[in-house]
Design an enzyme around this catalytic site. Sequence first.
Site, short mmCIF file in Angstrom:
data_model
loop_
_atom_site.label_atom_id
_atom_site.label_comp_id
_atom_site.label_asym_id
_atom_site.label_seq_id
_atom_site.Cartn_x
_atom_site.Cartn_y
_atom_site.Cartn_z
N HIS A 15 55.50 52.91 18.83
CA HIS A 15 54.91 53.33 17.57
C HIS A 15 53.75 52.44 17.14
O HIS A 15 52.95 52.83 16.28
CB HIS A 15 55.98 53.40 16.45
CG HIS A 15 56.42 52.08 15.91
ND1 HIS A 15 57.56 51.44 16.34
CD2 HIS A 15 55.88 51.27 14.96
CE1 HIS A 15 57.71 50.31 15.66
NE2 HIS A 15 56.71 50.18 14.83
N ASP A 32 61.02 53.65 22.21
CA ASP A 32 60.00 52.94 21.41
C ASP A 32 59.45 51.73 22.15
O ASP A 32 59.18 50.69 21.55
CB ASP A 32 60.56 52.52 20.04
CG ASP A 32 59.44 52.25 19.03
OD1 ASP A 32 58.31 52.70 19.28
OD2 ASP A 32 59.69 51.57 18.03
N SER A 66 56.61 44.44 14.46
CA SER A 66 57.00 45.40 15.50
C SER A 66 56.46 44.98 16.86
O SER A 66 55.27 44.68 17.00
CB SER A 66 56.45 46.79 15.17
OG SER A 66 57.19 47.39 14.15
#
Length: 458
Positions: free
Chosen positions: A114, A144, A218
């Site tokens: 993402h 992911d 992230s």
Amino acid sequence: MIKPFHRTTAAIAVALVVGLAIPVAITHTDAAQSPLLTMRDGIPTLAPLVDRVAPAVVNVAVKAKVDMANNPLFNDPLFRFFGGPRENAPQERASSGSGVIVDAKEGYVITNHHVVDGATEITIRLKDRREMPATVIGSDEGTDIALLKIEADNLTDIPIGDTQSMNVGDYVIAVGNPFGLSDTVTTGIISALGRSRLNIEGWEDFIQTDAAINPGNSGGALVNLRGELIGINTAILGPNGGNIGIGFAVPTTMVKAVMAQLIEYGEVRRGQIGIVIGDLTPELAQSLGVDETQGAVVSRVQPGSPAEDAGLKTGDVVTQFNGTDLQGSNDLRNRVGLLTIGTTVKLTVVRDGKVRNINVTIGKPAQETVQRMQDRPSLAGASFSNTESGAPVQGVVVSNVERGSPAFQVGLRAGDIIVSVNRKDISNVEEFTEAMSGDKQAALFINRNGEDILIVVR
């Protein structure tokens, strides 16, 4: 109260808690035995560990084109009279996250899907402030995980550790770039292992940590006290995106499997064995006459599948995968889905109170796809395919929807799972095509990110 997951495009993930707990558990002898955990002026310090791993954590800056929502005024006749555009042009979006160098020689960097999804330009910034472009080797939305490559000398990587050797309560540290603050280091513990059914990603086996997770983290590193990478941070559970000490990281057992396929194929080619499964509950165990408390129950075997060829039957309870105990159906699904097609695995099965071993070869997933519905002009612009075997929600996946097409206008979106038509359950494209034949109105019951919605198609 449990709050839903909140994620931002640029972020979410890195672990940490108040770091004052570690010194309590460490003696001078313990520190002396570990070169990464030492004493400085009689006080335990993680500085040597941070010095080793921090140079391998990078900032990932991304530019991407995003479609902007239409302004209702664009459809106003008076507005069009003055020559206004009918649709907004795609706008450029800038965001950032973190990444981890896992192979200094090849220049491989792991981050989250993402973080780089839809990127038109990716720039990596190292701890020594060097900047360089990155190319995407491959990216997998289901886990992911994305793999990038950079060209640079004198890189530092982090050795990949074994998540299976970790236990709840083990100390961990995380390094990332929250809010663009590079080289941020935090500490915490492993709160839980094997977290699933959280509806974050399609393939879930998360490490849970008491993490202070913020935008920009992230793709950052979750590291054990040996300086080994054990997870890639990816999401949090918290109100309005705020941290409440519940963070999640993709374990390296999954990362390594995904990375190997991305290097070889540029994508993850998930296999299947052709079964629909569910968790073994105490009620099911009693009705099936088995003593086991954990495992996956086979509720259906697809005709002509590798499972049928191997001899699996409805009602079988799968308790082990290649000699390792299974926690439930999600555990089995993850293990099968991350193996390459053609791999043979050993399933330990309980049937009629007897234990037996069955060898099954991972096969190709069903590729049945329909690009358009001949009898439904209102669905033009959408393509449909079968859900993967063993997926939590069975039906037909909306593979793609062209923006502005009739299918887009009726409300279909990529990733929707159509579970029934006019209250009749469907399990594959063939059944969907048959249910949609004719000119009668059709009510599509859809699962979208765990929520049920209804769309009427004329």
